[in-house]
Motif scaffolding. Structure first.
Motif, PDB file in Angstrom:
ATOM      1  N   PRO A 155      34.293 -55.618 -70.238  1.00 21.13           N
ATOM      2  CA  PRO A 155      34.203 -55.040 -71.584  1.00 21.13           C
ATOM      3  C   PRO A 155      35.521 -54.409 -72.000  1.00 21.13           C
ATOM      4  CG  PRO A 155      33.115 -53.624 -69.989  1.00 21.13           C
ATOM      5  CD  PRO A 155      33.543 -54.863 -69.251  1.00 21.13           C
ATOM      6  N   ASP A 156      35.813 -54.485 -73.266  1.00 24.14           N
ATOM      7  CA  ASP A 156      36.979 -53.810 -73.814  1.00 24.14           C
ATOM      8  C   ASP A 156      36.576 -52.403 -74.210  1.00 24.14           C
ATOM      9  OD1 ASP A 156      38.616 -56.063 -73.612  1.00 24.14           O
ATOM     10  OD2 ASP A 156      37.990 -56.808 -75.571  1.00 24.14           O
ATOM     11  N   ARG A 157      37.437 -51.450 -73.925  1.00 21.09           N
ATOM     12  CA  ARG A 157      37.191 -50.067 -74.322  1.00 21.09           C
ATOM     13  C   ARG A 157      38.248 -49.682 -75.338  1.00 21.09           C
ATOM     14  NH1 ARG A 157      33.575 -47.359 -71.337  1.00 21.09           N
ATOM     15  NH2 ARG A 157      33.018 -48.274 -69.354  1.00 21.09           N
ATOM     16  N   VAL A 158      37.778 -49.165 -76.429  1.00 16.97           N
ATOM     17  CA  VAL A 158      38.680 -48.755 -77.490  1.00 16.97           C
ATOM     18  C   VAL A 158      38.299 -47.350 -77.919  1.00 16.97           C
ATOM     19  CG1 VAL A 158      39.493 -49.254 -79.821  1.00 16.97           C
ATOM     20  CG2 VAL A 158      38.889 -51.141 -78.290  1.00 16.97           C
ATOM     21  N   GLU A 159      39.262 -46.442 -77.889  1.00 22.47           N
ATOM     22  CA  GLU A 159      39.022 -45.086 -78.369  1.00 22.47           C
ATOM     23  C   GLU A 159      39.595 -44.970 -79.764  1.00 22.47           C
ATOM     24  OE1 GLU A 159      39.673 -41.769 -75.847  1.00 22.47           O
ATOM     25  OE2 GLU A 159      39.298 -42.956 -74.041  1.00 22.47           O
ATOM     26  N   ILE A 160      38.810 -44.415 -80.656  1.00 24.31           N
ATOM     27  CA  ILE A 160      39.244 -44.265 -82.034  1.00 24.31           C
ATOM     28  C   ILE A 160      39.138 -42.807 -82.450  1.00 24.31           C
ATOM     29  CG2 ILE A 160      38.725 -46.625 -82.744  1.00 24.31           C
ATOM     30  CD1 ILE A 160      36.083 -45.617 -83.822  1.00 24.31           C
ATOM     31  N   SER A 161      39.971 -42.426 -83.393  1.00 17.51           N
ATOM     32  CA  SER A 161      39.990 -41.030 -83.836  1.00 17.51           C
ATOM     33  C   SER A 161      39.513 -40.888 -85.282  1.00 17.51           C
ATOM     34  CB  SER A 161      41.402 -40.455 -83.684  1.00 17.51           C
ATOM     35  OG  SER A 161      42.305 -41.216 -84.465  1.00 17.51           O
ATOM     36  N   PHE A 162      38.945 -41.956 -85.816  1.00 19.42           N
ATOM     37  CA  PHE A 162      38.470 -41.922 -87.205  1.00 19.42           C
ATOM     38  C   PHE A 162      37.250 -42.835 -87.305  1.00 19.42           C
ATOM     39  CE2 PHE A 162      41.479 -45.307 -86.588  1.00 19.42           C
ATOM     40  CZ  PHE A 162      40.859 -46.399 -87.172  1.00 19.42           C
ATOM     41  N   PRO A 163      36.416 -42.623 -88.312  1.00 20.44           N
ATOM     42  CA  PRO A 163      35.255 -43.514 -88.465  1.00 20.44           C
ATOM     43  C   PRO A 163      35.696 -44.876 -89.004  1.00 20.44           C
ATOM     44  CG  PRO A 163      35.233 -41.772 -90.123  1.00 20.44           C
ATOM     45  CD  PRO A 163      36.407 -41.509 -89.236  1.00 20.44           C
ATOM     46  N   PRO A 164      35.487 -45.931 -88.239  1.00 16.58           N
ATOM     47  CA  PRO A 164      35.964 -47.243 -88.675  1.00 16.58           C
ATOM     48  C   PRO A 164      35.007 -47.882 -89.686  1.00 16.58           C
ATOM     49  CG  PRO A 164      34.846 -47.467 -86.600  1.00 16.58           C
ATOM     50  CD  PRO A 164      34.873 -45.988 -86.922  1.00 16.58           C
ATOM     51  N   ASP A 165      35.524 -48.811 -90.448  1.00 20.24           N
ATOM     52  CA  ASP A 165      34.703 -49.641 -91.314  1.00 20.24           C
ATOM     53  C   ASP A 165      34.173 -50.775 -90.432  1.00 20.24           C
ATOM     54  OD1 ASP A 165      33.776 -51.727 -92.963  1.00 20.24           O
ATOM     55  OD2 ASP A 165      35.049 -51.052 -94.615  1.00 20.24           O
ATOM     56  N   ILE A 166      32.877 -50.782 -90.198  1.00 24.27           N
ATOM     57  CA  ILE A 166      32.305 -51.743 -89.261  1.00 24.27           C
ATOM     58  C   ILE A 166      32.480 -53.183 -89.744  1.00 24.27           C
ATOM     59  CG2 ILE A 166      29.934 -51.719 -90.130  1.00 24.27           C
ATOM     60  CD1 ILE A 166      29.177 -51.546 -87.046  1.00 24.27           C
ATOM     61  N   ARG A 167      32.528 -53.378 -91.056  1.00 25.08           N
ATOM     62  CA  ARG A 167      32.756 -54.733 -91.582  1.00 25.08           C
ATOM     63  C   ARG A 167      34.150 -55.222 -91.212  1.00 25.08           C
ATOM     64  NH1 ARG A 167      31.002 -52.708 -97.299  1.00 25.08           N
ATOM     65  NH2 ARG A 167      32.512 -51.269 -96.455  1.00 25.08           N
ATOM     66  N   LEU A 168      35.135 -54.344 -91.293  1.00 28.23           N
ATOM     67  CA  LEU A 168      36.495 -54.708 -90.921  1.00 28.23           C
ATOM     68  C   LEU A 168      36.583 -54.985 -89.423  1.00 28.23           C
ATOM     69  CD1 LEU A 168      39.468 -55.100 -91.625  1.00 28.23           C
ATOM     70  CD2 LEU A 168      39.780 -52.627 -91.330  1.00 28.23           C
ATOM     71  N   ALA A 169      35.920 -54.154 -88.619  1.00 24.96           N
ATOM     72  CA  ALA A 169      35.910 -54.378 -87.169  1.00 24.96           C
ATOM     73  C   ALA A 169      35.279 -55.727 -86.841  1.00 24.96           C
ATOM     74  CB  ALA A 169      35.153 -53.253 -86.472  1.00 24.96           C
ATOM     75  N   ALA A 170      34.195 -56.078 -87.532  1.00 21.48           N
ATOM     76  CA  ALA A 170      33.544 -57.370 -87.310  1.00 21.48           C
ATOM     77  C   ALA A 170      34.485 -58.516 -87.674  1.00 21.48           C
ATOM     78  CB  ALA A 170      32.257 -57.450 -88.119  1.00 21.48           C
ATOM     79  N   GLU A 171      35.136 -58.388 -88.797  1.00 24.00           N
ATOM     80  CA  GLU A 171      36.048 -59.443 -89.242  1.00 24.00           C
ATOM     81  C   GLU A 171      37.208 -59.626 -88.264  1.00 24.00           C
ATOM     82  OE1 GLU A 171      39.126 -60.149 -92.893  1.00 24.00           O
ATOM     83  OE2 GLU A 171      37.206 -59.192 -93.380  1.00 24.00           O
ATOM     84  N   CYS A 172      37.769 -58.524 -87.809  1.00 20.73           N
ATOM     85  CA  CYS A 172      38.916 -58.583 -86.892  1.00 20.73           C
ATOM     86  C   CYS A 172      38.526 -59.125 -85.517  1.00 20.73           C
ATOM     87  CB  CYS A 172      39.541 -57.207 -86.729  1.00 20.73           C
ATOM     88  SG  CYS A 172      40.378 -56.623 -88.222  1.00 20.73           S
TER      89      CYS A 172
END
Length: 180
Positions: A155-172
């Motif tokens: 699994p990939d682990r990604v730490e984020i410091s802001f609320p992401p746009d889930i649609r953008l995450a899906a697209e990327c």
């Protein structure tokens, strides 16, 4: 699961407890309100730091829930001194097993089984787990052909410091919003 169980000191065959509880489905919800691969009820989940809020339910996180299940099983083993009783207590709750042991005087799972002291709905819980382990160890003896599994995905682990746009995450990620 195997790595976590090894670190905590849990017999590897207890992996079949998750197979029986949920078929390894991390999203499963029981009619009683238990959730996740290890089917934690909210109160038991809280005992093992599996946070549950409107936005987050760590019972659904396979890694966090596996760590919690391993520690819960270890605690049950410490309480009962027997892995079979620990498995039974995982299913019915430790207070139920304590009451049955106190009533019968038997602190031995198979004596409880033979005496029919265990309730009908969970009497075969431990034998089913044992059967799964035996079949896994000797599949050809039971007419099962086992193919080499694909290597596990890391699994990939990604730490984020802001609320992401889930649609953008899906697209990327080339996944669907539903999959994410």
């Amino acid at each position: 699961i195997e790595k976590t169980f090894q670190q905590v000191g849990i017999p590897s065959d207890l992996i079949y407890l998750a197979q029986l509880e949920s078929g390894f489905d991390p999203k499963l919800l029981s009619s009683a309100g238990a959730r996740g691969m290890w089917q934690f009820m909210p109160s038991r989940a809280a005992d093992y730091d599996l946070k549950h809020t409107h936005w987050l339910d760590l019972r659904l996180d396979p890694e966090a829930a596996t760590v919690a299940a391993a520690h819960h099983l270890k605690d049950l083993y410490s309480e009962f001194g027997d892995w079979y009783l620990a498995m039974a207590a995982y299913n019915t709750g430790p207070a139920t097993i304590q009451a049955i042991v106190a009533r019968t005087g038997y602190a031995d799972y198979f004596r409880l089984y033979d005496s029919v002291a265990l309730g009908k709905s969970w009497r075969n819980y431990v034998p089913v787990i044992l059967a799964m382990a035996i079949i896994e160890d000797n599949p050809s003896q039971y007419g099962i052909t086992v193919h080499d599994p694909d290597p596990p995905l890391a699994p990939d682990r990604v730490e984020i410091s802001f609320p992401p746009d889930i649609r953008l995450a899906a697209e990327c990620s080339e996944w669907t919003v539903a999959d994410i």
